[in-house]
Design a protein around this motif. Structure first.
Motif, PDB file in Angstrom:
ATOM      1  N   LEU A  89      60.602  46.967  19.609  1.00 29.85           N
ATOM      2  CA  LEU A  89      60.320  47.538  18.290  1.00 29.85           C
ATOM      3  C   LEU A  89      61.553  47.479  17.382  1.00 29.85           C
ATOM      4  O   LEU A  89      61.458  47.307  16.167  1.00 29.85           O
ATOM      5  N   LYS A 139      59.383  49.090  25.148  1.00 31.45           N
ATOM      6  CA  LYS A 139      58.712  49.008  23.845  1.00 31.45           C
ATOM      7  C   LYS A 139      59.712  49.300  22.715  1.00 31.45           C
ATOM      8  O   LYS A 139      59.703  48.646  21.678  1.00 31.45           O
ATOM      9  N   HIS A 140      60.570  50.288  22.937  1.00 31.54           N
ATOM     10  CA  HIS A 140      61.577  50.591  21.910  1.00 31.54           C
ATOM     11  C   HIS A 140      62.493  49.391  21.658  1.00 31.54           C
ATOM     12  O   HIS A 140      62.805  49.054  20.511  1.00 31.54           O
ATOM     13  N   VAL A 154      60.946  52.632  27.009  1.00 26.20           N
ATOM     14  CA  VAL A 154      62.226  52.067  26.588  1.00 26.20           C
ATOM     15  C   VAL A 154      62.079  50.579  26.256  1.00 26.20           C
ATOM     16  O   VAL A 154      62.630  50.097  25.259  1.00 26.20           O
ATOM     17  N   SER A 185      54.903  44.658  16.031  1.00 27.64           N
ATOM     18  CA  SER A 185      53.885  45.607  16.482  1.00 27.64           C
ATOM     19  C   SER A 185      52.940  44.950  17.486  1.00 27.64           C
ATOM     20  O   SER A 185      52.444  45.606  18.404  1.00 27.64           O
ATOM     21  N   GLY A 195      62.077  45.224   9.053  1.00 28.57           N
ATOM     22  CA  GLY A 195      60.826  45.205   9.793  1.00 28.57           C
ATOM     23  C   GLY A 195      60.765  46.012  11.067  1.00 28.57           C
ATOM     24  O   GLY A 195      59.724  46.032  11.718  1.00 28.57           O
ATOM     25  N   LEU A 250      61.760  57.300  20.239  1.00 28.01           N
ATOM     26  CA  LEU A 250      61.965  55.853  20.454  1.00 28.01           C
ATOM     27  C   LEU A 250      60.857  54.984  19.871  1.00 28.01           C
ATOM     28  O   LEU A 250      61.086  53.813  19.567  1.00 28.01           O
ATOM     29  N   ILE A 251      59.644  55.520  19.769  1.00 32.08           N
ATOM     30  CA  ILE A 251      58.522  54.686  19.291  1.00 32.08           C
ATOM     31  C   ILE A 251      58.032  55.160  17.926  1.00 32.08           C
ATOM     32  O   ILE A 251      57.859  54.368  17.014  1.00 32.08           O
ATOM     33  N   VAL A 266      54.447  45.011  20.994  1.00 32.63           N
ATOM     34  CA  VAL A 266      54.484  46.373  21.523  1.00 32.63           C
ATOM     35  C   VAL A 266      53.118  46.774  22.081  1.00 32.63           C
ATOM     36  O   VAL A 266      53.010  47.334  23.177  1.00 32.63           O
ATOM     37  N   PRO A 311      60.449  49.558  12.740  1.00 32.16           N
ATOM     38  CA  PRO A 311      60.180  50.950  12.368  1.00 32.16           C
ATOM     39  C   PRO A 311      61.175  51.944  12.968  1.00 32.16           C
ATOM     40  O   PRO A 311      61.237  53.072  12.518  1.00 32.16           O
ATOM     41  N   LYS A 312      61.940  51.552  13.959  1.00 31.44           N
ATOM     42  CA  LYS A 312      63.007  52.396  14.506  1.00 31.44           C
ATOM     43  C   LYS A 312      64.272  51.561  14.615  1.00 31.44           C
ATOM     44  O   LYS A 312      64.203  50.388  15.000  1.00 31.44           O
ATOM     45  N   PRO A 315      67.848  50.514  16.529  1.00 29.91           N
ATOM     46  CA  PRO A 315      68.166  50.499  17.959  1.00 29.91           C
ATOM     47  C   PRO A 315      68.809  51.816  18.382  1.00 29.91           C
ATOM     48  O   PRO A 315      69.822  52.231  17.818  1.00 29.91           O
ATOM     49  N   ARG A 369      73.964  56.952  14.367  1.00 28.51           N
ATOM     50  CA  ARG A 369      72.883  56.982  15.357  1.00 28.51           C
ATOM     51  C   ARG A 369      73.313  57.740  16.613  1.00 28.51           C
ATOM     52  O   ARG A 369      74.490  57.810  16.947  1.00 28.51           O
TER      53      ARG A 369
END
Lengths: 315, 315, 315, 315, 315, 315
Positions: free
Chosen positions: F248, F244-245, F242, F220, F257, E215-216, F223, F259-260, F262, A305
């Motif tokens: 997420l 929200k990231h 950031v 989700s 679960g 990031l999202i 977020v 979607p991104k 860390p 990453r």
């Protein structure tokens, strides 16, 4: 020598003493030999090429030599590279020694040793104390000098014991919050978990794997050491079996080198603490030279990453 | 008592002495207690239910008891089951003992021991011979009685040493064909590879995992044993490291319990021989009671496959 | 021509005839074309660069040409490389031919053919014998010349039939030890298992994949061949279905190219024997040029492992 | 007989003729035998228990029998179950036959056959037409009756050919949108892709796997069939190799049973169309009896997902 | 300018205007700087090297500049490369502009917009229509210009909306064949599924990921957009939850970026249609420049497969 | 009522008020209905069967009812079970209420709320404070009552906020040890990370998944909530993206679960803290009723491991 190698921006000129970390000979497409040097000081390392080298150059600019370099920082495929204009070997009058150029733990090794002793003083289980203390004594020379790994995390002089002291602090904080944790078992596990590295690795600097490191590995090595020490100290209780398990299981899974998964509470906690401290060290290293608003270089040990450093993160 | 339990077809009546392998109490939907018995003789095992049992029955028909049963073989969801008509405990005058009902290796344990010695006589590397012979001597009582596993393969009295002798024969055949193989290292590896089972398992019959078995495992156990024995015998050469590696790596992969993959030729061969002998044993067991033209029961240890026995396969 | 290419150490001068295995044109950073040559004799192969080449050179030093070279063995990134000082094409008077430079099986192909026949003579099942013998006859020209693979293992002239004969010997040794094995089915499986390679690959030397090789693969190819041959011979028994299964399943798993896993005893054994002989061949090749006390180059076909050759292993 | 088995809600009484799909004997905890019946009509199937059965009952209420049942729909662990109050065998005067109770394709098989012919008429490549038409003719009796699978999707009479016709329509729609698609190759692939099922499965009703189905599988079967037919018709062009590839690769991956992944455009499209039609069929079946605002039962063939039927979905 | 860059064979001379897609500085082994250029026109792109460049050259030949080049097509490791003989910047009198050199969707964006509107006119569910139409309006400037991805598929101007229109046609064809499909939900899902890309990506040309993109990600972005738009339009029915799910799930699996797998029929269909259109686009791109009888370059987005173009495929 | 349900050993008689957690009707093999009850008090839960029930019983002994039971603790397949001798519904004079029987967080919810406020007071970044505080206020009613999960960990009243407060303490301890951590971002992440559960789950007791929970998921959901709240508060800085990231990414991987993964330091730390607190809670629950020297029941949420409680662990 105030400003260090990695403090210079692309385009800047440098005039520095540097340690040659590695030197590899290649043959250029014009048929002439060249050297690929990795040069370092305490701030980190950069690559440089030395073209059209003689046999003499090859001998002079070998790994572990200190050199004086005048050159420029260039951008090569998005990474900094050092372009050499002048190079010469350091001489006694320069008054520089290898230790000046190597990263070390941020705390002195005597301080580390002292703090580890404070933790041992707080342990109550006599069997665990005796085994831990005896092994620490047996390998103290190497334990306080070795790195924690060949690369990825804590790969510097005293990295092993610094990793241990960071984990002990974390272990204490966690045990303060979760009262069911057996502190003695957890502290013993933390102190010993990577002690096999003093046999797995070749030494404190430019460490490589020894034959035992390659064929047996530090996990099995430390388990044997505990077995023999317990026998020597004539300790035979369940603590020996459980402590060996805690060490054996600290990589968490078979795929990661542990022949048993954690089956005792403290084994699982040790695994998570180890991961957390290594992660912190790798993220800090990657973000240290990343500017706010940018992404770091990819971190191999963290699933490759690349981490973002927010603009509002004003260190 | 000529015809054995698994020799009877569905529908046949039986009149047999049998050993109770396990006995589990349950509560029927009419609220009354019953026992689920697993009954065995040398041919194998079947389940049976005993309804409406008293506290007395529960004590009389516990695991390891021998009973006399009159009943019928029934079909229950495609598997044979034993329906009990009459049951009583065996008495001294019946002249039966547990050993009569347990599967054992097809060769006598003295013969096995003798053959293993023949292999050791052929070994030339003095260090490997001394370690192997000493460990064999140290654990000989258990080594020649224990099973090779709790279930799946060679799960019978003397199964461990029988597995070893089969693998030694295979090792010899392979070394005869591939001259680069180091016979001494391979034989030592075969003889010792599962010796940790004498500590991992509880005993020769109805084996369960000991605490050390659960927390440390037979692979790490045998490696420690080799370490200590080498120290005791003052052997310090590379053979010790390499032998420990061969034992450590014999499960082939981290996911399968080996903290290192095979990195020495004989380690890889040991892994393949071990797999081959275990596979042969599992397939033979599954196909023994399968009729030509039919598929066997699923074999858990072989990816849950069901094996076909061809019609032209006239054993 | 006694001493061969791979027998020279780094630093030594060489004066040898060599076969060009491949020749790839590149453009150097000074804008001039160069050739990357792979040069070989029976001992193995090395890379060499030829700088500043003309169109003429490109034609003269193409793959399959024999050349005479004067040069030096150099170390390039830990691998040997050949530095060319003089190069010229071989001429008739040099009296060299391509076959002199290619690795071949250690046994003569007539001997191999003869030994395979001995195995067939021992088979009793008439259906299996007729199918096996007829297919062997149909493809005998290619079967005894082809390699067993494009790279990785037995990638030399007659490699395919040599791989088969090694496996037959192994199959015999195993069948001698495990009496439940159906020898006829196993021998037929061994002889035919890779016969589809005579259609999958382009030829005995510098083999590449044919269109059928790429789109259908040797496993499906041999299954079709058995089907058609059985029809031609008017054989219709269960042996045909089971033999086809044994061939279909010999890669062991879907991920490895077998549309069915082994579901018949001999299919599983064939899979394990195939793996064992290929592993032996790959380990031997890797360790042949490894010195005692060192690790081999990484072996791609064995999970990229690097194997250790012990000091006490005095071949 | 208008209202069908699955149209009744929990609590409702039923009075229906039903076909016994399967009948399994068990032994209740009171020691008495019972039968677990799976009963079906065209709407689907339900389980039912028949308690305290005699040997006579066991014979009368076997699979493939038609029975008349009076009972109630009950809720058992969240699934409907049928409680039997009265049961009797159907007699001639009831005028019912097995076909009345089995699900069939929603189109008549003559219509299907006719539509497939229309597609073949549009194909231009003579080689592909001849092979496709000849194989269709060779197996037409079974092709139009067989199901497409034992369970999961299109598991009904004529399910195989109905699956094919749905895929042909999809193939046409896609080829209309993407002009680079080779229609002939795609249509031939669709028509033949599951034709091996006529040999893999035992018959149109209550299909099980044949020996060839278990050991060889429908993918390899159809490839052999194409090979033999091409030979018979003396067709030898590249179309044969490519068509075999398209069939071989239609499961998409080794893990899913294809020894080669799709390497030709139409092979990839065939794989995706096959998946799409099977998915549609499984989702429709799961959602047919799901009320708006509720989740369906889990669908094994779709990663065990449970699908939601929105309230605004007013079918 | 009729004949385009990729229409020339190896060996041909070219005299073309080209757009510099990227320009990366390197340092040659003689220590002098050079530029690696990627040059493109509507037919595709090729690499070229410019040796011994000055600082001036570096500025003149930067990304997004148009240049006139005289040179040759060469073969470099099996790929075409452009050898530059003369290069100069384009000047106003050349009358060329960047748009002349960029690939665009095969349909004009007004036509695309018009066709999307036709689909919306056919939708009946007022809530779905209002949300879809409002979001389309909000982002219309970017929606009709952006590519569908940074690389792999539809990576050209208007690629996003062209991908949508292709999927809408496919959606219609499928809904015509499978009557249970809810067209409104499917059309809304198709139109909106990648709309988050207008925020995830930097622009219509040479797109990179924005901070929000990194990031999202476009999936979470579009779900938020639907949420906010529904709130703004005061729509609160189940359609909002279900539409958000359909968008959230369209990558099919957690590993592929969807936090929920498809749990609604149209979500699954959307996922399959998306995959199919992207696959078609990638295969077409790979096969466009592949000759009959040859294999294409490897396609990274399709498991690195190389596709075969049959000889009988006469486009 | 001092001694609780799980404090009784097998064989003991009990006389207790208990809450019915769930009640499922079954049909016994004698055809009569029975109820499977799960009965609980604050110490945990046990199963019990009620035989031969009437319709009346079914209504009286439904979920959420309190009953008085006289019975015995029995052993059923190695697990405790409750045998009911007498049962009656609780009546007002018994003076018992559901809250008496449900596990709750060990700290009072007002205390939790107070401590969370203390953490917020220490935060300095105004944007993060405002968003966190506003969302906490918006959902405070549910936030302090909800469990953190349906099962596995913190599945009790106020479990969600208790999980948050434990994680905040851990976050503080870690930030004290690693000075590079951005406390504000980490605290905001901890407080909000599971807030979506107030919409994902149905309520504080016997929670199930809502439609939004099933189709969208708490990650989700939160977020979106942050997005809308930021818009409402007119906050537009990088902190929103950031934060929200961080939310997420807190499950760490796509398969789990997120979607991104860390990509910001605090996102990784949040993920590890979350895992650590959940692990501690699951291990404590499993070991609480395990005696020293024994293994716990298997813990589904921890790879189905069974944990050992050492004999020297004297809690």
């Amino acid at each position: 020598m105030e400003k260090k190698l990695l403090d210079y921006e692309v385009g800047a000129g440098v005039d520095l003493f540097l340690l040659i970390k590695s030197s590899t000979k290649g043959i250029a497409s014009n048929g002439k030999p060249f050297l690929s040097l990795v040069l370092q000081d305490k701030s980190g390392e950069l690559e440089a090429k030395l073209w059209d080298v003689s046999d003499n150059d090859e001998a002079n600019y070998a790994a572990q030599q200190i050199v004086h370099i005048v050159g420029d920082i260039q951008n090569y495929r998005g990474r900094k590279q050092l372009k050499i204009r002048q190079i010469r070997q350091a001489v006694p009058v320069d008054n520089v020694k290898p230790g000046d150029f190597m990263e070390t733990a941020p705390i002195d090794k005597d301080e580390i040793a002292n703090e580890i002793m404070q933790f041992i003083f707080k342990m109550k289980n006599a069997n665990l104390v005796r085994i831990t203390r005896s092994l620490l004594k047996k390998y103290q020379d190497r334990f306080y000098d070795y790195p924690a790994a060949v690369r990825h995390h804590h790969e510097f002089v005293s990295g092993l014991s610094f990793h241990v002291i960071s984990m002990l602090r974390l272990a204490k904080a966690i045990a303060d919050l979760y009262p069911t944790v057996d502190r003695d078992l957890l502290y013993a596990g933390v102190i010993l978990h990577d002690m096999g590295k003093v046999i797995e690795l070749s030494g404190p600097v430019s460490a490589t794997y020894t034959l035992e490191g390659n064929l047996i590995g530090h996990i099995s090595i430390v388990v044997e050491e505990v077995s023999k020490m317990a026998e020597e100290l004539q300790i035979d209780g369940e603590e020996v079996v459980v402590l060996k398990h805690v060490l054996l299981a600290h990589h968490g899974k078979g795929e990661w080198g542990s022949p048993k998964p954690p089956l005792v509470r403290e084994a699982e906690i040790l695994h998570q603490i180890d991961l957390m401290d290594a992660t912190m060290n790798m993220m800090d290293k990657a973000l240290r030279h990343t500017k706010p608003g940018e992404f770091s270089e990819r971190v191999f040990g963290l699933d490759n990453r690349s981490f973002y450093r927010p603009n509002f993160d004003q260190e």
